[in-house]
Design an enzyme around this catalytic site. Structure first.
Site, mmCIF file in Angstrom:
data_model
loop_
_atom_site.group_PDB
_atom_site.id
_atom_site.type_symbol
_atom_site.label_atom_id
_atom_site.label_comp_id
_atom_site.label_asym_id
_atom_site.label_seq_id
_atom_site.Cartn_x
_atom_site.Cartn_y
_atom_site.Cartn_z
ATOM 1 N N ASN A 7 -0.944 0.070 1.457
ATOM 2 C CA ASN A 7 -0.805 -1.359 0.731
ATOM 3 C C ASN A 7 0.335 -1.375 -0.055
ATOM 4 O O ASN A 7 0.025 -0.984 -1.229
ATOM 5 C CB ASN A 7 -2.250 -1.848 0.509
ATOM 6 C CG ASN A 7 -2.096 -3.368 -0.064
ATOM 7 O OD1 ASN A 7 -1.135 -3.858 0.138
ATOM 8 N ND2 ASN A 7 -3.107 -3.797 -0.680
ATOM 9 N N TRP A 8 1.420 -1.807 0.057
ATOM 10 C CA TRP A 8 2.481 -1.930 -0.427
ATOM 11 C C TRP A 8 2.232 -2.847 -1.646
ATOM 12 O O TRP A 8 3.219 -3.225 -2.491
ATOM 13 C CB TRP A 8 3.909 -2.014 0.154
ATOM 14 C CG TRP A 8 4.489 -0.452 0.850
ATOM 15 C CD1 TRP A 8 3.610 0.640 0.951
ATOM 16 C CD2 TRP A 8 5.794 -0.341 1.289
ATOM 17 N NE1 TRP A 8 4.295 1.364 1.398
ATOM 18 C CE2 TRP A 8 5.697 1.055 1.764
ATOM 19 C CE3 TRP A 8 6.847 -1.058 1.576
ATOM 20 C CZ2 TRP A 8 6.577 1.755 2.177
ATOM 21 C CZ3 TRP A 8 8.040 -0.454 1.905
ATOM 22 C CH2 TRP A 8 8.038 0.920 2.410
ATOM 23 N N LYS A 9 1.702 -3.958 -1.369
ATOM 24 C CA LYS A 9 1.447 -5.145 -2.220
ATOM 25 C C LYS A 9 2.715 -5.746 -2.361
ATOM 26 O O LYS A 9 3.466 -5.970 -1.598
ATOM 27 C CB LYS A 9 0.895 -4.798 -3.509
ATOM 28 C CG LYS A 9 -0.539 -3.895 -3.516
ATOM 29 C CD LYS A 9 -1.343 -3.542 -4.494
ATOM 30 C CE LYS A 9 -2.562 -3.247 -4.257
ATOM 31 N NZ LYS A 9 -3.411 -2.702 -5.412
ATOM 32 N N GLY A 30 -2.864 2.278 -2.446
ATOM 33 C CA GLY A 30 -1.707 1.384 -3.014
ATOM 34 C C GLY A 30 -0.746 1.985 -3.530
ATOM 35 O O GLY A 30 0.167 2.437 -2.683
ATOM 36 N N GLY A 31 -0.530 2.333 -4.964
ATOM 37 C CA GLY A 31 0.424 2.866 -5.583
ATOM 38 C C GLY A 31 1.077 4.209 -4.845
ATOM 39 O O GLY A 31 2.285 4.419 -4.753
ATOM 40 N N GLU A 73 -7.197 -8.425 -4.903
ATOM 41 C CA GLU A 73 -6.122 -9.335 -5.530
ATOM 42 C C GLU A 73 -5.975 -10.852 -4.973
ATOM 43 O O GLU A 73 -5.588 -11.765 -5.592
ATOM 44 C CB GLU A 73 -4.792 -8.552 -5.514
ATOM 45 C CG GLU A 73 -5.105 -7.313 -6.393
ATOM 46 C CD GLU A 73 -4.001 -6.267 -5.858
ATOM 47 O OE1 GLU A 73 -3.128 -6.383 -5.092
ATOM 48 O OE2 GLU A 73 -4.492 -5.103 -6.696
ATOM 49 N N GLU A 124 -13.141 -1.288 -1.886
ATOM 50 C CA GLU A 124 -12.473 -1.097 -2.985
ATOM 51 C C GLU A 124 -12.925 -1.380 -4.152
ATOM 52 O O GLU A 124 -12.878 -2.616 -4.585
ATOM 53 C CB GLU A 124 -10.974 -1.658 -2.742
ATOM 54 C CG GLU A 124 -10.170 -1.386 -1.508
ATOM 55 C CD GLU A 124 -8.661 -1.676 -1.458
ATOM 56 O OE1 GLU A 124 -8.005 -0.518 -1.552
ATOM 57 O OE2 GLU A 124 -8.373 -2.664 -1.873
ATOM 58 N N GLY A 171 -5.658 0.604 -9.115
ATOM 59 C CA GLY A 171 -4.411 0.596 -10.005
ATOM 60 C C GLY A 171 -4.787 1.209 -11.273
ATOM 61 O O GLY A 171 -3.907 0.988 -12.451
HETATM 62 P P1 13P Z 1 -4.325 1.634 -5.796
HETATM 63 O O1 13P Z 1 -4.283 2.787 -4.938
HETATM 64 O O2 13P Z 1 -2.647 1.469 -6.574
HETATM 65 O O3 13P Z 1 -5.182 1.936 -6.850
HETATM 66 O O4 13P Z 1 -4.512 0.388 -5.072
HETATM 67 C C1 13P Z 1 -5.533 0.363 -4.304
HETATM 68 C C2 13P Z 1 -5.636 -0.893 -3.369
HETATM 69 O O5 13P Z 1 -5.504 -1.947 -4.063
HETATM 70 C C3 13P Z 1 -5.302 -0.809 -1.875
HETATM 71 O O6 13P Z 1 -5.333 -1.905 -1.255
#
Ligand code: 13P
Length: 247
Positions: free
Chosen positions: A10-12, A228-229, A95, A163, A169
């Site tokens: 998930n690149w957000k 995510g990251g 989010e 999650e 994050g």
């Molecule tokens: P991180 O891996 O950056 O903690 O994010 C997780 C996330 O929200 C994936 O959707």
């Protein structure tokens, strides 16, 4: 059928056209992964990424509207994501639930729209830190599953991602026992409600990185990760794909 293994990124709200180089690198490093691989970039990159990946990895959106078209400025329909090459869409990410006050009912309606468009819905659930501290985790997850996952969900059109909000994050992850407890509950609830609930892929998400991936993937009922990251760079996401392939 066993649940499919899925490494999902998930690149957000990160990435530009130049970031698509990461796809080339990922495909070069992992030409035949032993798991499904999905990346959900910002919506404006879905078309270009899908063209670049040409079916070798799946591409998805990060949200969709519950309606198929209409006067909804700034929103994106599931059919529009499908039209430009998406096969999946993340729905109900914490989010979105926080930034846009999305409710379980809205997530359910969006999931129905995704299914009607032929997309696989990656439906997210997770407790806040306050809810965990209050001992409410299993009740919260049960309620989110009941309210967000539509009646038409199947192992073929739905993936569930656990999650914990406090792990996203932050670099903090639950213990393996905590992940196992929630995943066992999800498996039990989904199996009770859906004919093929035992075959739905269940992902863990929240601070997954190369150094903790193998341990997380060894947890019962964890069929992959929503990252995510660490999905932004092939050098980080690649080892996570390798760990899931080996699990
Ligand atoms: P991180 O891996 O950056 O903690 O994010 C997780 C996330 O929200 C994936 O959707």
């Amino acid at each position: 059928m066993a649940p499919r293994k899925l490494a999902a990124g998930n690149w957000k709200m990160n990435g530009t056209l130049a970031s698509l180089e990461q796809i080339d690198q990922l495909l070069a490093d992992h030409p035949a992964p032993g798991c499904d691989v999905l990346i959900c970039p910002p919506a404006v990159l879905v078309h270009a990424m899908a063209a670049r990946a040409s079916g070798r990895i799946a591409v998805g959106g990060q949200d969709c509207h519950a309606k198929a078209s209409g006067a909804h400025t700034g929103d994106i329909a599931a059919v529009e994501l499908a039209d430009v090459g998406a096969s999946h869409v993340i729905l109900g990410h914490s989010e979105r639930r926080t930034d846009h006050a999305e409710t379980d009912a809205q997530v359910e309606a969006k999931s129905v729209a995704a299914h009607e468009a032929g997309l696989i819905a990656v439906i997210c659930v997770g407790e806040t830190e306050a809810q965990r501290d209050a001992g409410e985790t299993l009740d919260v997850i049960s309620a989110q599953l009941a309210g967000s996952v539509p009646a038409g969900a199947t192992a073929a059109n739905t993936v569930i991602a656990y999650e914990p909000v406090w792990a996203i994050g932050t670099g903090r992850t639950p213990t393996n026992d905590q992940i196992a407890e929630v995943h066992a509950l999800m498996r039990e609830r989904l199996s009770a409600r859906f004919a093929d609930g035992a075959d739905m892929s269940l992902l863990y998400g929240g601070s997954v990185k190369p150094s903790n991936a193998a341990e997380i993937f060894a947890t019962p009922h964890v069929n992959g990760a929503l990252v995510g990251g660490a999905s932004l760079k092939a050098a980080d996401f690649g080892p996570i794909i390798a760990a899931l392939s080996a699990a």
